[in-house]
Design a protein around this motif. Structure first.
Motif, short mmCIF file in Angstrom:
data_model
loop_
_atom_site.label_atom_id
_atom_site.label_comp_id
_atom_site.label_asym_id
_atom_site.label_seq_id
_atom_site.Cartn_x
_atom_site.Cartn_y
_atom_site.Cartn_z
N ASN A 67 0.81 -1.22 0.00
CA ASN A 67 0.00 0.00 0.00
C ASN A 67 0.85 1.27 0.00
O ASN A 67 0.31 2.37 -0.01
CB ASN A 67 -0.95 0.02 1.21
CG ASN A 67 -0.21 0.09 2.54
OD1 ASN A 67 1.01 0.01 2.59
ND2 ASN A 67 -0.96 0.23 3.62
N ASN A 68 2.19 1.11 0.00
CA ASN A 68 3.03 2.29 0.12
C ASN A 68 4.44 1.98 -0.40
O ASN A 68 5.08 1.05 0.08
CB ASN A 68 3.10 2.71 1.59
CG ASN A 68 3.68 4.10 1.79
OD1 ASN A 68 4.56 4.53 1.07
ND2 ASN A 68 3.18 4.80 2.81
N THR A 91 -1.08 3.74 -2.38
CA THR A 91 -1.63 5.10 -2.36
C THR A 91 -0.56 6.18 -2.31
O THR A 91 -0.87 7.36 -2.49
CB THR A 91 -2.56 5.28 -1.15
OG1 THR A 91 -1.82 5.08 0.05
CG2 THR A 91 -3.72 4.30 -1.21
N ASP A 92 0.70 5.81 -2.09
CA ASP A 92 1.74 6.82 -1.89
C ASP A 92 3.05 6.38 -2.55
O ASP A 92 3.60 5.32 -2.21
CB ASP A 92 1.97 7.06 -0.39
CG ASP A 92 2.80 8.30 -0.09
OD1 ASP A 92 3.39 8.87 -1.03
OD2 ASP A 92 2.87 8.69 1.10
N THR A 113 -4.93 3.74 -7.30
CA THR A 113 -5.33 4.41 -6.06
C THR A 113 -4.27 5.39 -5.54
O THR A 113 -4.45 5.99 -4.49
CB THR A 113 -5.63 3.38 -4.95
OG1 THR A 113 -4.46 2.59 -4.69
CG2 THR A 113 -6.76 2.45 -5.37
N CYS A 114 -3.17 5.54 -6.26
CA CYS A 114 -2.08 6.38 -5.77
C CYS A 114 -2.40 7.85 -5.95
O CYS A 114 -2.74 8.30 -7.05
CB CYS A 114 -0.78 6.03 -6.50
SG CYS A 114 0.68 6.79 -5.76
N THR A 115 -2.27 8.63 -4.88
CA THR A 115 -2.57 10.06 -4.92
C THR A 115 -1.32 10.93 -4.95
O THR A 115 -1.38 12.07 -5.39
CB THR A 115 -3.42 10.46 -3.71
OG1 THR A 115 -2.70 10.17 -2.50
CG2 THR A 115 -4.74 9.72 -3.71
#
Length: 271
Positions: A67-68, A91-92, A113-115
């Protein structure tokens, strides 16, 4: 009696990644095959950061569950290339490959989903190509390729949620192509976004709604300028600044484009 000797074949078991910073500042030049811990989402934040001897990333099973990847390979001075698959849960990607002095190619699959791609490849002086797949939720691309003087081609499909593009391609003086449309419909600050991009030829920008300085881009193609104007929003009192050589190079064509810009409320300046 003859004694039968049994040969024991030991299958190599991949090393398990279960937390961030797991190999932070390790001195190994190579790492064995790895896998993300089963059944959970694992952060790879700083996982291989500051490993100054590592030349390539290990094979990692289950990478799609991370997730990162922020700071994952930051300051990894010997890494030559990086290729990551689709990362649907990440996301990152902040500073994922910043200050990687030797890396020449960075390729990452779709990141739906990466912002944040803030400082993604900041000051990675040897990188020539950067490729990012579909990243429709990308908001922060501030300094995504800041000070990458060897960068020649950048590819990304960022979508329409970009809200910060400051310094995105600052001082990428050998950058010739930006592939994928840059939708700037929600961007209001272009501080040094294309500063010193003197080799830039191809870029597709749409939905521009505030002033933009492209005066460093002396080699910008007519198609790039035409696309920018045709896809800009109607405004009042904003300016697009182009390099003065473009007016000389494209002559009558640029006059037609200028008329279209005027109809939309834009002023075209040359510097």
């Amino acid at each position: 009696k003859a004694v039968a000797m049994m040969k024991v074949v030991r299958e190599e078991v991949p090393m398990t990644l279960f937390k961030d910073t797991q190999f932070y500042q390790w001195e190994d030049a190579t790492l064995p095959a790895m896998k993300l811990k089963d059944g959970v989402t694992v952060s790879l934040r700083y996982t291989f950061s500051e490993m100054t001897s590592l030349t390539e990333l290990p094979e990692i099973a289950g990478l799609e569950r991370t997730n990162n990847i922020s700071f994952m390979c930051k300051s990894n001075s010997s890494l030559r290339f990086a290729a990551l698959p689709d990362l649907p849960k990440c996301t990152d990607a902040t500073e994922a490959f910043s200050y990687c002095a030797s890396i020449e190619t960075i390729a990452v699959g779709n990141m739906p989903t990466c912002t944040s791609f803030y400082c993604f490849a900041l000051s990675s002086n040897a990188v020539k190509t950067i490729s990012i797949g579909d990243a429709p939720m990308a908001g922060n691309i501030n300094s995504v390729a800041y000070d990458c003087p060897a960068l020649e081609e950048f590819t990304a499909n960022f979508g329409g949620k970009i809200n910060n593009a400051r310094y995105a391609f600052y001082s990428c003086r050998n950058l010739r192509r930006i592939n994928g449309v840059l939708d700037f419909s929600t961007v209001t600050d272009f501080t040094y976004t294309f500063f010193a991009c003197s080799s830039l030829e191809e870029v597709r920008i749409k939905n521009l709604k505030v002033s933009l300085d492209l005066s460093s881009c002396a080699n910008l193609s007519l198609d790039s300028v035409s696309y920018l104007i045709n896809n800009a929003q109607a405004v009042l009192g904003y300016t697009i600044t182009l390099n003065s050589s473009i007016a000389d190079k494209y002559d009558e064509d640029i006059v037609t484009i200028g008329d279209k810009a005027t109809e939309k409320g834009w002023t075209i300046n040359y510097r």
